[in-house]
Design an enzyme around this catalytic site. Structure first.
Site, short mmCIF file in Angstrom:
data_model
loop_
_atom_site.label_atom_id
_atom_site.label_comp_id
_atom_site.label_asym_id
_atom_site.label_seq_id
_atom_site.Cartn_x
_atom_site.Cartn_y
_atom_site.Cartn_z
N GLU A 278 0.35 -1.26 -0.11
CA GLU A 278 0.03 -0.13 -0.40
C GLU A 278 0.81 0.86 -0.27
OE1 GLU A 278 -3.65 -0.12 -0.74
OE2 GLU A 278 -3.36 -1.95 -0.10
N ASP A 359 4.08 -4.38 -5.57
CA ASP A 359 4.42 -5.20 -5.20
C ASP A 359 6.00 -5.35 -5.23
OD1 ASP A 359 2.38 -6.60 -5.14
OD2 ASP A 359 2.25 -8.00 -6.64
#
Length: 415
Positions: A278, A359
């Site tokens: 996030e 990611d």
């Protein structure tokens, strides 16, 4: 028949056909892979869990067919069926103020649409979600949420709608620019107030208790150079067993939110990896980029609407004789999805690109294996299909295919 009528019917037929075709492809693909767990997940996801994910996906996809039909029927009823013109005529006889009539016209369309969609929403929440063990919301909570959402929507949306309609009437040929500035200001204000004033109306947000996990997260935030107003745990379990994490707000109002369901199922290093993902969205400026893209697109759409308002074929082609600003506004946003549907893969591709980048950021800041483990648990616990149809995913999926995502993370772990 008006040429634009034919164009509208053709565009609607194409969008319905493509959506139905994609759904059928998705059904067949998921069903054909139902009995085989992908090799990358065999150690973490059982065949029974894979069956559940497939069946959950199939149930939601089948419901989407009915939703496509309902949406098309409502659109045709409002436009070519004369529904909008009937509503406008009825309101014009009762209200002298054009702005008030336009507000009532638009809100009437929204309320009617919501009422028609209500059975599908109830079926989704209380049949499908119940069947697969995800729904924890009571019917009373559903009613309370619906009432609160409608109330907040009215309190925030009606003044905005009044401002836009007033600008459309009073500010000449550049109304679209002024309305856009109001729209941008409204959205930025909403982003600032949502975490502290709106979200707490629906959920309880408690500061994370001191402990090892909080210390690890604070160290991660310091390492990433991220400052937030607070680290909170949200009682997401009172509505659903699905887990999630997010950060919201901007500037000094930023806060990090972890669902209690997420903390229940993930280990400390996995929570840290999910949070790093996030944070990757923040560090790579994905939120700002997406906002810029949305604001640019909205400016273009308002300019197009300004042009269409002067074209009689736009109104007559949709079986409308009233050329008011409110009618133009509601017509435009009703038919816009029909003409922009085929652009959806571009938006999905842009979103998946951001997910890969987040990611990659998480793999650098924490451990790729921790994120792999966390994602695998989330796929399992949320019954997310591991085998979506590739073309369906290209159109609709904002997140990358599970197998591609894990493969990239495994590569990053070995580098």
């Amino acid at each position: 028949m008006n040429t634009f009528t034919l164009i509208f019917i053709a565009a609607l037929a194409i969008s319905i056909s493509v959506r139905m075709w994609l759904g059928q492809r998705h059904l067949r693909f998921v069903a054909s892979h139902r009995n085989t767990v992908p090799a990358a997940f065999t150690d973490a996801i059982t065949l029974a869990q894979h069956h559940k994910a497939a069946d959950y996906t199939l149930a939601k996809t089948r419901l989407s067919f009915l939703q496509i039909i309902v949406e098309a029927a409502v659109l045709l009823a409002f436009t070519l069926g004369g529904g909008l013109q009937w509503l406008d005529t009825a309101l014009s006889g009762a209200y002298a103020s054009e702005i008030l009539r336009n507000i009532l016209l638009i809100t009437s369309v929204m309320v009617i649409g919501a009422i028609i969609e209500l059975p599908l929403d109830l079926y989704r929440k209380f049949v499908i979600e119940n069947r697969f063990g995800f729904n924890t919301m009571t019917f009373k909570r559903f009613l309370i949420d619906s009432f609160m959402q409608a109330t907040i929507g009215a309190l925030l949306g009606l003044p905005l709608l009044f401002a836009v309609l007033w600008l459309m009437q009073a500010s000449g040929s550049l109304w679209w620019l002024y309305a856009w500035l109001v729209w941008v200001g409204f959205n930025l204000t909403l982003l600032a107030i949502y975490p502290t004033f709106i979200a707490p109306l629906f959920n309880r947000f408690e500061p994370m208790e001191n402990g090892t996990l909080k210390s690890r997260i604070e160290q991660l935030l310091q390492k990433c150079g991220f400052t937030a107003q607070g680290l909170f745990v949200m009682d997401g379990s009172k509505r659903s067993s699905h887990g999630n994490a997010y950060f919201t707000g901007f500037g000094k109002t930023k806060r990090i939110v972890l669902f209690d369901t997420l903390l229940k199922h993930l280990e400390a290093d996995e929570v840290e990896a999910v949070l790093a993902h996030e944070l990757g969205h923040f560090k790579r400026r994905h939120v700002i980029k997406r906002m810029a893209w949305i604001f640019t697109a909205s400016l273009a759409f308002l300019w197009i609407l300004n042009w269409l308002m002067a074209q009689t074929w736009f109104f007559s082609g949709l079986n409308v004789t009233s050329h008011t600003t409110g009618m133009a506004l509601v017509l435009f946003f009703l038919v816009l999805p029909v003409f922009t549907f085929l652009l959806q893969p571009l938006s999905s591709l842009y979103s998946r690109k951001h997910e890969f980048e987040a990611d990659q950021y998480a793999a650098v800041q924490t451990r790729a294996h921790s994120l792999i483990s966390a994602l695998t648990k989330l796929y399992r616990d949320n019954a997310s299909t591991l085998t979506p149809d590739p073309l369906y995913a290209m159109f609709y999926n904002s997140h990358p295919d599970a197998q591609q995502r894990i493969a990239r993370l495994q590569t990053a772990a070995h580098n």
